[in-house]
Design an enzyme around this catalytic site. Structure first.
Site, PDB file in Angstrom:
ATOM      1  N   LYS A  20     -38.993 164.110  18.909  1.00 11.45           N
ATOM      2  CA  LYS A  20     -38.746 163.048  19.806  1.00 11.45           C
ATOM      3  C   LYS A  20     -40.131 162.158  20.071  1.00 11.45           C
ATOM      4  CE  LYS A  20     -37.740 164.316  23.846  1.00 11.45           C
ATOM      5  NZ  LYS A  20     -38.553 164.108  25.158  1.00 11.45           N
ATOM      6  N   ARG A  94     -32.590 164.377  32.554  1.00  8.23           N
ATOM      7  CA  ARG A  94     -32.442 165.367  32.127  1.00  8.23           C
ATOM      8  C   ARG A  94     -31.327 166.071  32.365  1.00  8.23           C
ATOM      9  NH1 ARG A  94     -37.696 166.695  29.906  1.00  8.23           N
ATOM     10  NH2 ARG A  94     -38.388 168.914  30.070  1.00  8.23           N
ATOM     11  N   ARG A 128     -46.430 178.231  14.307  1.00 12.63           N
ATOM     12  CA  ARG A 128     -47.842 178.398  14.513  1.00 12.63           C
ATOM     13  C   ARG A 128     -48.495 179.762  14.761  1.00 12.63           C
ATOM     14  NH1 ARG A 128     -50.149 174.899  19.324  1.00 12.63           N
ATOM     15  NH2 ARG A 128     -48.358 175.855  20.252  1.00 12.63           N
ATOM     16  N   ARG A 161     -48.578 183.005  19.967  1.00 15.09           N
ATOM     17  CA  ARG A 161     -48.730 182.569  21.330  1.00 15.09           C
ATOM     18  C   ARG A 161     -47.266 182.988  22.008  1.00 15.09           C
ATOM     19  NH1 ARG A 161     -50.660 176.720  22.818  1.00 15.09           N
ATOM     20  NH2 ARG A 161     -48.591 177.170  23.722  1.00 15.09           N
ATOM     21  N   ARG A 172     -35.741 178.470  25.214  1.00 18.19           N
ATOM     22  CA  ARG A 172     -36.047 177.263  25.628  1.00 18.19           C
ATOM     23  C   ARG A 172     -35.082 176.306  25.105  1.00 18.19           C
ATOM     24  NH1 ARG A 172     -41.387 174.269  24.186  1.00 18.19           N
ATOM     25  NH2 ARG A 172     -41.541 175.759  22.777  1.00 18.19           N
TER      26      ARG A 172
HETATM   27  P1  AMP Z   1     -41.768 167.765  29.108  1.00 17.45           P
HETATM   28  O1  AMP Z   1     -43.265 167.257  28.957  1.00 17.45           O
HETATM   29  O2  AMP Z   1     -40.832 166.745  28.808  1.00 17.45           O
HETATM   30  O3  AMP Z   1     -41.515 169.046  28.449  1.00 17.45           O
HETATM   31  O4  AMP Z   1     -41.747 167.882  30.769  1.00 17.45           O
HETATM   32  C1  AMP Z   1     -42.848 168.916  31.243  1.00 17.45           C
HETATM   33  C2  AMP Z   1     -42.116 169.575  32.414  1.00 17.45           C
HETATM   34  O5  AMP Z   1     -41.987 168.489  33.470  1.00 17.45           O
HETATM   35  C3  AMP Z   1     -40.905 170.289  32.114  1.00 17.45           C
HETATM   36  O6  AMP Z   1     -40.942 171.618  31.937  1.00 17.45           O
HETATM   37  C4  AMP Z   1     -40.090 170.082  33.509  1.00 17.45           C
HETATM   38  O7  AMP Z   1     -40.712 171.270  34.449  1.00 17.45           O
HETATM   39  C5  AMP Z   1     -40.703 169.049  34.253  1.00 17.45           C
HETATM   40  N1  AMP Z   1     -39.695 167.815  33.969  1.00 17.45           N
HETATM   41  C6  AMP Z   1     -39.988 166.862  32.794  1.00 17.45           C
HETATM   42  N2  AMP Z   1     -39.037 165.885  33.060  1.00 17.45           N
HETATM   43  C7  AMP Z   1     -38.178 166.302  33.932  1.00 17.45           C
HETATM   44  C8  AMP Z   1     -36.867 166.027  34.543  1.00 17.45           C
HETATM   45  N3  AMP Z   1     -36.047 164.671  34.090  1.00 17.45           N
HETATM   46  N4  AMP Z   1     -36.125 166.816  35.197  1.00 17.45           N
HETATM   47  C9  AMP Z   1     -36.819 167.799  35.893  1.00 17.45           C
HETATM   48  N5  AMP Z   1     -37.906 168.212  35.227  1.00 17.45           N
HETATM   49  C10 AMP Z   1     -38.497 167.665  34.653  1.00 17.45           C
END
Ligand code: AMP
Length: 227
Positions: A20, A94, A128, A161, A172
């Site tokens: 993505k 999300r 990794r 890791r 995940r």
């Molecule tokens: P990402 O970089 O998209 O993996 O986002 C990092 C973290 O931010 C995620 O693991 C969530 O804890 C939080 N996060 C990002 N986008 C959202 C969203 N739309 N709703 C809720 N939490 C979010």
């Protein structure tokens, strides 16, 4: 004065490791769209120590999603500054409540969904390996050690890791699937979901490119485009 240019309201969705990030940056390179990533927005707020940033950190540190109302307020506030731009949302919405809240303010034209088989993603995300003493990083696909599991220089064992271990990655991916399935169904019902399936980003990209070229109003296409 001519009619105002029609703007594109797009969302990109895809599991961690689906490519993505790469596809989003190619889209913004070739098309005049503002890329708004919820993860980046949250990290920026954390760095600046804003109230939302401090709150967000407590959730992110526990591996939890930010509550829907907080996340929605933050994203919609940011979008208020972009009313004159076409945009591509990445990481937001999300969850179903987030998608519904977004819908109350904006009409989404298209949702680009990257569909990469679970096994392929698992292989990518678990590829990794690290030599802990030196920090040397290997990738089983692109930069493998000469002997599996062994550091080239010292002959010492390599480790994974916690984040890169298969059980963590599977957890995940399952969490992502559970959260986003209702969002995908929601957009499917609205007739705006566009799914691109494949195992390689470089093979998926030309289809996304061709689709967007057809979809975006001329004003959002950058000059001299080659995919
Ligand atoms: P990402 O970089 O998209 O993996 O986002 C990092 C973290 O931010 C995620 O693991 C969530 O804890 C939080 N996060 C990002 N986008 C959202 C969203 N739309 N709703 C809720 N939490 C979010």
């Amino acid at each position: 004065m001519g009619a105002p240019a029609r703007l594109l309201r797009a969302v990109i969705m895809g599991a961690p490791g689906s490519g993505k990030g790469t596809v989003s940056s190619r889209i913004t390179k070739h098309f005049e769209l503002k890329h708004l990533s919820s993860g980046d927005l949250l990290r920026q707020n954390m760095l600046q120590g804003t109230e939302i940033g401090v709150l967000a950190k407590t959730f992110i540190d526990q591996g939890k999603l930010i509550p829907d109302d907080v996340m929605t307020r933050l994203a919609l506030h940011e979008l208020k500054n972009l009313t004159q731009c076409s945009w591509l949302l990445d990481g937001f919405p999300r969850t179903l409540p987030q998608a519904e809240a977004l819908d109350r303010t904006y009409q989404i034209d298209t949702v680009i969904n990257l569909n990469v088989p679970f096994e392929v993603i698992k292989q990518r995300l678990t590829a990794r390996w690290i030599h802990p003493a030196s920090g040397r990083v290997y990738n089983i696909e692109f930069n493998p050690p000469k002997t599996v599991g062994i550091d080239d220089l010292t002959g010492e064992p390599l480790i994974q890791r916690e984040d890169d271990k298969p059980e963590t990655v599977i957890k995940r991916l399952k969490a992502y699937e559970a959260q986003t399935e209702p969002v995908l169904e929601y957009y499917q019902k609205k007739g705006v979901l566009e799914t691109f399936s494949g195992t390689e980003t470089n093979k998926i990209w030309p289809h996304v490119y061709a689709f967007l070229q057809m979809k975006v109003p001329e004003t959002t296409q950058k000059a001299s485009i080659t995919p």
